[in-house]
Every structure is written in C-alpha cells, then in structure tokens.
Design a protein around this motif. Structure first.
Motif, short mmCIF file in Angstrom:
data_model
loop_
_atom_site.label_atom_id
_atom_site.label_comp_id
_atom_site.label_asym_id
_atom_site.label_seq_id
_atom_site.Cartn_x
_atom_site.Cartn_y
_atom_site.Cartn_z
N ALA A 83 -5.99 -2.57 0.42
CA ALA A 83 -5.66 -0.95 -0.68
C ALA A 83 -6.39 0.32 -0.82
O ALA A 83 -6.34 0.75 -1.68
N VAL A 84 -7.56 0.09 -0.17
CA VAL A 84 -7.92 1.60 0.60
C VAL A 84 -6.87 2.87 0.56
O VAL A 84 -6.50 3.48 0.31
N ILE A 85 -5.62 2.04 1.27
CA ILE A 85 -4.71 3.10 1.86
C ILE A 85 -4.11 3.92 0.84
O ILE A 85 -3.09 3.23 0.51
N ASP A 86 -3.82 5.01 0.95
CA ASP A 86 -2.79 5.87 0.01
C ASP A 86 -1.68 6.19 0.54
O ASP A 86 0.04 6.55 -0.03
N LEU A 87 -1.59 6.73 1.77
CA LEU A 87 -0.55 6.92 2.36
C LEU A 87 -0.39 6.37 3.55
O LEU A 87 -1.16 6.59 4.38
N VAL A 88 0.51 6.70 4.12
CA VAL A 88 1.57 5.64 5.09
C VAL A 88 1.96 6.62 5.86
O VAL A 88 3.38 7.09 5.52
N VAL A 89 1.76 7.24 7.08
CA VAL A 89 2.66 8.67 8.11
C VAL A 89 3.36 8.77 9.57
O VAL A 89 2.16 8.65 10.23
N ARG A 95 5.80 16.01 8.57
CA ARG A 95 6.28 17.59 8.03
C ARG A 95 6.39 16.88 6.98
O ARG A 95 7.14 17.88 6.03
N GLU A 96 6.12 15.84 6.68
CA GLU A 96 7.00 15.34 4.65
C GLU A 96 5.24 15.13 4.22
O GLU A 96 5.19 14.61 3.21
N LEU A 97 4.07 15.50 5.21
CA LEU A 97 2.92 15.51 4.38
C LEU A 97 2.64 16.28 3.08
O LEU A 97 2.21 15.34 2.17
N PRO A 98 2.86 17.21 2.81
CA PRO A 98 3.02 17.81 1.50
C PRO A 98 3.79 17.75 0.57
O PRO A 98 2.90 17.07 -0.86
N ARG A 99 4.79 16.74 0.65
CA ARG A 99 5.83 16.17 0.04
C ARG A 99 4.98 14.55 -0.49
O ARG A 99 4.66 13.89 -1.36
N LEU A 100 4.08 14.29 0.20
CA LEU A 100 3.47 12.61 -0.17
C LEU A 100 2.61 13.22 -0.07
O LEU A 100 2.19 12.39 -1.67
N LEU A 101 1.81 14.28 -0.02
CA LEU A 101 0.50 14.08 -0.72
C LEU A 101 0.15 15.17 -2.27
O LEU A 101 -0.48 14.45 -3.45
N SER A 102 1.61 14.86 -2.59
CA SER A 102 1.88 16.10 -3.84
C SER A 102 1.64 14.29 -4.78
O SER A 102 1.51 13.69 -5.93
N GLN A 103 2.68 13.07 -4.22
CA GLN A 103 2.85 12.51 -4.74
C GLN A 103 1.62 11.29 -4.62
O GLN A 103 1.55 10.59 -6.29
N VAL A 104 0.63 11.20 -4.20
CA VAL A 104 -0.48 10.93 -4.45
C VAL A 104 -1.32 11.17 -5.24
O VAL A 104 -2.00 11.14 -6.20
N GLU A 105 -1.93 12.74 -5.10
CA GLU A 105 -2.10 13.13 -6.22
C GLU A 105 -1.56 12.60 -7.97
O GLU A 105 -2.79 12.93 -8.92
N LEU A 106 -0.37 12.14 -7.49
CA LEU A 106 -0.39 11.94 -9.12
C LEU A 106 -0.46 10.23 -9.63
O LEU A 106 -0.23 10.04 -10.58
N GLY A 107 -0.83 9.97 -8.64
CA GLY A 107 -1.72 8.99 -8.82
C GLY A 107 -0.76 7.69 -7.63
O GLY A 107 -0.60 6.24 -8.26
N GLN A 108 0.67 7.73 -7.03
CA GLN A 108 1.75 7.06 -6.30
C GLN A 108 0.98 6.68 -4.92
O GLN A 108 0.15 7.67 -4.36
N LYS A 109 1.66 5.77 -4.13
CA LYS A 109 1.54 5.81 -2.81
C LYS A 109 2.64 6.04 -2.51
O LYS A 109 3.67 6.78 -2.99
N GLY A 110 2.49 6.68 -1.32
CA GLY A 110 3.19 7.54 -0.32
C GLY A 110 3.58 7.14 1.04
O GLY A 110 2.91 6.78 1.24
#
Ligand code: SAM
Ligand code: SF4
Length: 428
Positions: A83-89, A95-110
């Motif tokens: 449950a602790v993980i927000d992001l799996v890359v 190179r997709e990290l910036p896009r995925l991080l903005s998803q995480v900022e909106l409270g979604q998982k990336g």
C-alpha cells in the motif's frame, strides 16, 4: 547498472526542479531502485518499504516510487501488495517519470513498465552520485539476449541494444575533463556491443580502443564479459593500451559442462579454460574474477567438485558467489527442478567461499614486495592518515596519505596483505 540508472533518473528529475537529498526525512519523493536477480534482493526491498511506510505515516506529503527490475517483474501486483507504493516504473520508462509524478500529485497511482527495443538514455547526462569524483560508470548497452536458464534479466531489462558510440566517447571525455580518472563501461554482455553495420559499424574492441585513446591518464575498465564471446582480438587491444586495466571479470557460474548446459550458458568447461589461457597469454599480469552459482538444478556432488577444481585451476583473485535462487518465468523455473536441498546449497556455497578466501589471500601474498601504480580514490575507512586506491588489477591498496590527493597516481610498494586488501608504502 542500477547506480547508473539512478543517475539518469536524477537527471530527468532535476529538469523538473527536484533535488537530491542525503537526508531521508527531508525527502518529498523516495524512489527505490530495485534488483530482482535473487529472491533475497527482493526481500530486502520489501523490508525497506516497511521503513518508508513509517516515514509516510509521519508525513503525508511523501510519495514512494519503486523503479527498476522488481517494478518490471511484478508490475501492478506491487501496487496491490504494498500500500505504501504510489509509483511503479520499469527500467525503460524513466522518461515518463514527470508525467507519472503529476498523476501521483493528483492522488492517483502511476505505473509504466513498457520495455523498449531502442531506449538507451544516450542523450541524458547522468547526475553523478559517486562520492569520490575519481571513478565513474558509463552504460554502453542495455538488456540481454542470452536467456541463461536461471536469469530474470532478459525479462526485466528487455532485449539487448547498444548505445551510440559518439555519446559514450563524449560522456567519458567529459568525465575526464572534470577530473575523473577511471571509467567502467557497463553492459550485461559487453562483448556483443555493436553499433551500426559491421562494415562501417563499431565493435566493442573498437569502442574500447577509442575510450582508452581519450587520454593515457584515464583508466578504463569494463563489465561483464561473457565467456562465449570473449575474443583474442579484445585481449590484443588490451595488451596494446596500458590504461586498459589488467583485470578481467569472466563469470563461469559452474565448472561442470553438464551444469553449464542446463544453465544454457553456451560454453563448456574446456572452452572457458581456453579463454583463461588466452588471457594469461596476452595479459600475463591480469587479475581474474568470476561469478559462481552453488546448487543449481540437478547439481551433483561431483559437479560441485568440478566447480571447486576449476576455481583452483583458474586461481581467481575475486569471486561473487551465490546460492541458486529460483526465479519465476525463467526457463529453469518452468522446466527444471530446484532439487538441491537448502542445506546442501549452503554447504556447497560455504566450500566455495572458503576456497575463494584461500585463493584471494594466496594471490595477494604474491604481491608482497612488488611495486604497483595505484590510483588514489579516497580516505581509508580505518584512518584519516591513510588513503585507499586500486591497482590496474583492481586490488584495493591502503597506504599512508603523505601529500597524495584522490585522483593522483602514485607508486606503492606492497608490504603486507589480508585476503581483501593490500597494504603498502609510497615508493618514490
Ligand atoms: N550478465 C552477467 C553475466 O552473464 O555474467 C551478469 C548477470 S547477473 C546481474 C550477476 C550474477 O548473478 C550472475 O553472473 C549470476 O552468477 C548471478 N545470478 C543470476 N541469476 C541468479 C539466480 N537465479 N540465482 C543465483 N544467482 C544468480
Ligand atoms: Fe543473465 Fe545470462 Fe544475460 Fe548475464 S548473460 S544477464 S546471466 S541472461
């Protein structure tokens, strides 16, 4: 390899105004770069995730991402289990990290675990995270096409692809101009490096020669060589360039041809011995290191003894030694039985380690009384008054600091040793 990948990730995130912190409690984003090669590597990551969970409880602003091979291997399963993980890359999706991080900022998982047949991050200038500013790694290729039967790497890192040689030369030149004095060229099977058509293309031998040509003061190492592809041509190039370090890592895995066949290593004991003889012929002062797996599927006591006898014959200076760990979705997991009992694997691994300690000590004792050129790397762990550095043979030497600075070349006369370290005095 993961050190280099973390440096690439740091470069991508710096462009998004992230900064690296040495202090975990200051971090707003914790990325853990992972290895899947053996089960215990993954178990250690799981333990770290529990630690990060405690940090996240205290600070709700913190995000946690899991990147690298474990992300690639387990994908969505990680988001379900941890449950602790927000992001799996995965390793080809940084190179997709910036896009995925903005998803995480909106409270979604990336999540992005797409593998690529072309990605080498060739254009990204890594943010160096090494402490000494003397030695660095340069990635020359990614992935692997060998499919050894026990190994997850082709599954987690995808197919083999080489990086544009011009970008490799530019990166190594830049390191040299910034004071670095050693680069290690990295790939899972560097001997199969190949850029372009062979008529006009660049082979590993040619690449190595060009990197060594940057400056005689730049030491060049490489890892890893595959015994099936290790050519005389490569050894001849090395013999002609003193700054190509006299140290070869040639993973054997097992001394038994039958086990090597089950491992799908594509060479025999005899072929491996032939390659070691070639190394001794062209580079008589080279050190030799290896990787060994104890207790692979169906390994008999006799086959294990063949590994011990090959170790004695080769007289390895250093070995990385492991118990076989079954990895799901590999050929071995699907088709072979992991039938060597745990206690037998442990016993065999202990015998291998014990023999290696003896060989390492014997090899270093032979160095006593000799003088070596040593590249100073930093202050020794035990005393501020002493520096450590390495010989061309990759042996660590501890010696009195004197007026020497990290990055200097010095001559050291060896006076004593342990199985891991040479001790010496400055020899003017
Ligand atoms: N490409 C390199 C080669 O072929 O030698 C190194 C690959 S791997 C990252 C490093 C080492 O981990 C291997 O040489 C092998 O000894 C060990 N290894 C890989 N898979 C393993 C497994 N399933 N169980 C135990 N050791 C393993
Ligand atoms: Fe794994 Fe074999 Fe490739 Fe090395 S050469 S990474 S052991 S599959």
């Amino acid at each position: 390899m993961n050190v280099v990948d973390s440096e690439v990730v740091a470069a991508i995130l710096q462009k998004q105004d992230y900064q690296i912190t040495e202090e975990i409690n200051e971090a707003s984003l914790i990325l853990v770069n992972t290895c899947s090669i053996r089960d215990n590597a993954e178990q250690r990551i799981r333990a770290r995730l529990r630690e990060f969970g405690r940090i996240k409880k205290e600070n709700k602003e913190v995000s946690v991402g899991l990147i690298g091979c474990m992300a690639e291997r387990l994908k969505e399963q990680l988001l379900e289990e941890e449950a602790v993980i927000d992001l799996v890359v995965g390793p080809d999706a940084y190179r997709e990290l910036p896009r995925l991080l903005s998803q995480v900022e909106l409270g979604q998982k990336g999540i992005d675990t797409l593998l690529s047949t072309t990605e080498t991050y060739a254009d990204i200038e890594p943010v160096r995270m090494d402490k000494n500013k003397v030695t660095s790694f340069v990635s020359i290729m990614r992935g692997c096409n060998n499919f050894c039967s026990y190994c997850v790497v082709p599954g987690t890192r995808g197919r083999e692809r080489s990086r544009d040689p011009e970008t490799i030369i530019a990166e190594a030149t830049d390191l040299f101009e910034n004071g670095y004095r050693e680069v290690t060229l990295l790939g899972q099977n560097v001997n199969s490096y190949k850029w372009g058509d062979m008529e006009e293309g660049v082979s590993f031998e040619q690449l190595l020669d060009r990197v060594a040509g940057i400056d005689p003061l730049l030491r060049v190492r490489f890892a890893t060589s595959h015994p099936k592809d290790m050519s005389d041509e490569l050894l001849k190039v090395m013999a002609g360039r003193p700054n190509l370090c006299r140290s070869i890592h040639l993973p054997v895995q097992s001394g038994s041809s039958a086990v090597l066949k089950r491992m799908k290593r594509k060479y025999t004991r005899e072929h491996y011995m032939d390659r070691v003889e070639a190394i001794r012929k062209y580079l008589p002062d080279a050190s030799l290191s290896t990787d060994i797996i104890a207790g692979f599927c169906g390994e008999t006591e006799e086959e294990h003894k063949q590994t011990l006898s090959l170790m004695e014959w080769a007289g390895y200076d250093l070995s990385f030694m492991f118990k076989y760990s079954e990895r799901s979705e590999t050929f071995a997991a699907r088709k072979l039985e992991d039938d060597v009992p745990e206690r037998v694997k442990t016993k065999r691994l202990n015998e291998i380690i014990e023999l290696q300690l003896k060989l390492s000590l014997a090899g270093k004792q032979k160095d006593i009384g000799k003088s070596y050129e040593v590249l100073a790397e930093g202050t020794s762990k035990k005393s501020e008054e002493q520096l450590y550095g390495r010989t061309s043979q990759n042996k660590v030497v501890v010696f009195p600091r004197g007026l020497v600075k990290p990055g200097d070349y010095v001559h050291v006369k060896i006076t004593d040793c342990t199985s891991a370290t040479l001790l010496g005095v400055l020899n003017f």
